[in-house]
Design an enzyme around this catalytic site. Structure first.
Site, PDB file in Angstrom:
ATOM      1  N   HIS A   1       0.822  -1.217   0.000  1.00 12.49           N
ATOM      2  CA  HIS A   1       0.000   0.000   0.000  1.00 12.49           C
ATOM      3  C   HIS A   1       0.857   1.269   0.000  1.00 12.49           C
ATOM      4  CE1 HIS A   1      -3.503  -2.421   2.008  1.00 12.49           C
ATOM      5  NE2 HIS A   1      -3.283  -2.773   0.749  1.00 12.49           N
TER       6      HIS A   1
ATOM      7  N   TYR B   1      -3.704  -9.153   5.222  1.00 13.64           N
ATOM      8  CA  TYR B   1      -3.348  -8.795   3.841  1.00 13.64           C
ATOM      9  C   TYR B   1      -1.951  -8.168   3.736  1.00 13.64           C
ATOM     10  CZ  TYR B   1      -8.337  -9.439   2.906  1.00 13.64           C
ATOM     11  OH  TYR B   1      -9.593  -9.966   2.787  1.00 13.64           O
ATOM     12  N   PHE B   2      -1.299  -7.920   4.859  1.00 12.06           N
ATOM     13  CA  PHE B   2       0.088  -7.415   4.884  1.00 12.06           C
ATOM     14  C   PHE B   2       0.245  -6.106   4.113  1.00 12.06           C
ATOM     15  CE2 PHE B   2      -0.401 -11.975   4.250  1.00 12.06           C
ATOM     16  CZ  PHE B   2      -0.319 -12.346   5.578  1.00 12.06           C
ATOM     17  N   CYS B   3      -0.746  -5.226   4.237  1.00  9.82           N
ATOM     18  CA  CYS B   3      -0.719  -3.940   3.529  1.00  9.82           C
ATOM     19  C   CYS B   3      -0.528  -4.144   2.025  1.00  9.82           C
ATOM     20  CB  CYS B   3       0.367  -3.012   4.071  1.00  9.82           C
ATOM     21  SG  CYS B   3       0.185  -2.647   5.807  1.00  9.82           S
ATOM     22  N   ALA B   4      -1.100  -5.210   1.508  1.00  8.21           N
ATOM     23  CA  ALA B   4      -1.040  -5.473   0.063  1.00  8.21           C
ATOM     24  C   ALA B   4      -2.344  -6.157  -0.324  1.00  8.21           C
ATOM     25  CB  ALA B   4       0.163  -6.352  -0.259  1.00  8.21           C
TER      26      ALA B   4
END
Ligand code: PMP
Length: 362
Positions: free
Chosen positions: A100, A318-321
């Site tokens: 992100h 989501y691991f900033c993705a």
């Protein structure tokens, strides 16, 4: 190496890493003799000036950079590039698997045409031409541990007059930075350094600063100002000097361990991780010791909490993705395991055994 063992099986290194004693000492050192950089003329300030510039040189050497600008983290460095870049055609290319920290600043710029491709060399070859201004992409992915061929992507960009901004947050800690780039963004805390400090490495100081203020100017009148011509124009206000000292100590520490050795160790840990996950649902392929997975029918956060109860630290979600993880087929997120060079075979075995037990519950 004592501080590089945790009281848990620490497998959340893609989030942040453990800190060696040398790094902790370097941070504390600053607070024992504090002063501001680039301002006062007294002895303490001169000492800080010298150490900040030595740190800049060390970090620059570590990533083979011409210039280093201190930032808060990789995120701030990426925002600086995306907002400060001198666009001509306002055309950018990136991939679906970005963090992100890349996607959000790009999406916010409504004036940009952002082409989003799959992270393959063939896809890059299909879109890079002279109408593109900037390409922004990861060197190592924070979900799958996939490496991209940055040397080839850079060559493609150079041949077409396109600038390449590499998100090195997951690459600089794990692999020798032996690839070219125009901009490289990374964070100290993912490479054994402190939080709150990162860097933008760049070949030319051609960006508009993101923040202006004290320390950035040569001259100010009431109706105009002249920015300094060097790195300082990007470093407004008092900086995180303790973090900068710790960042340099982290680079020195990793150099002593050896980046080739780190990469080699991670390759073997990755093989063990792949074996431990072979019975479960996995997503994508990767080379460094970061991988995402799900147990069939088991919500990812439940699995992470059960691992936590067993003394194993991983991350879930989501691991900033989020667009990337959804594109990989994990609509409800996944569990992520991420090892670093100080993890060992036993850590992965403990993880594998714990997953076998948890899988029986679903
Ligand atoms: N890019 C990638 C690929 C990352 O993994 C991260 C951290 N998760 C970032 C950028 C942002 O790093 P930071 O939070 O340190 O700014």
């Amino acid at each position: 190496m004592e501080s590089l063992r945790s009281d848990v099986v620490y497998l959340d290194n893609a989030c942040t890493t453990l800190k060696p004693q040398d790094v902790i000492d370097a941070v504390v050192e600053y607070y024992k003799r504090p002063a501001c950089h680039g301002r006062s003329a007294h002895a303490l300030a001169r000492e800080v000036n010298e150490r900040v510039e030595e740190a800049r040189e060390r970090v620059a050497r570590f990533v083979n950079a011409k210039h280093i600008i201190w930032t808060k983290n990789a995120t701030e460095a990426l925002n600086l590039v995306i907002n400060g870049f001198p666009f001509r055609n306002k055309k950018v290319v990136t991939t679906i698997l970005e963090h992100h920290a890349v996607l959000l600043p790009l999406l916010r710029r409504k004036d940009l045409e952002v082409k989003i491709i799959e992270p393959t060399l063939e896809a890059w070859e299909g879109v890079i031409d002279s109408s593109v201004d900037l390409a922004v992409t990861f060197a190592v992915n924070n979900t799958t541990g996939q490496k991209q061929n940055i040397k080839e992507i850079y060559k493609l960009c150079e041949d077409n007059g396109v600038k390449l901004c590499v998100d090195g947050a997951q690459a600089v800690p794990h692999l020798k930075t032996d690839y070219p780039y125009h901009y490289l963004c990374f964070s100290a805390h993912k490479m054994c350094g402190p939080t709150g400090i990162g860097a933008l490495a760049l070949s030319e100081l051609d960006l508009e600063p993101l923040v202006l203020g004290g320390g950035t100017v040569k001259e100010v009148a009431i109706d105009r100002y002249t920015l300094l011509p060097h790195e300082a124009k990007y470093e407004a206000g008092i900086q995180h000097y303790a973090g900068i000292f710790g960042f340099a100590a982290a680079c020195k520490f990793l150099e002593q361990v050896g980046m080739e050795q780190i990469a080699e160790k991670e390759r073997s840990l990755r093989m063990l991780i792949d074996r431990a996950l072979s019975e479960y649902i996995t997503y994508g392929k990767g080379e460094v010791a970061t991988a995402i997975f799900n147990l069939p029918n088991a919500p990812c956060h439940e699995v992470a909490l059960m691992l936590d109860k067993k003394g194993i630290a991983v991350r879930s979600g989501y691991f900033c993705a989020q667009p990337g993880v959804m594109w990989l087929g994990a609509k409800e997120g996944t569990v992520r395991v991420s090892a670093y060079f100080y993890n060992n075979e036993e850590d992965i075995k403990v993880l594998g055994d714990a997953l076998e037990e948890i899988a029986l519950l679903y």
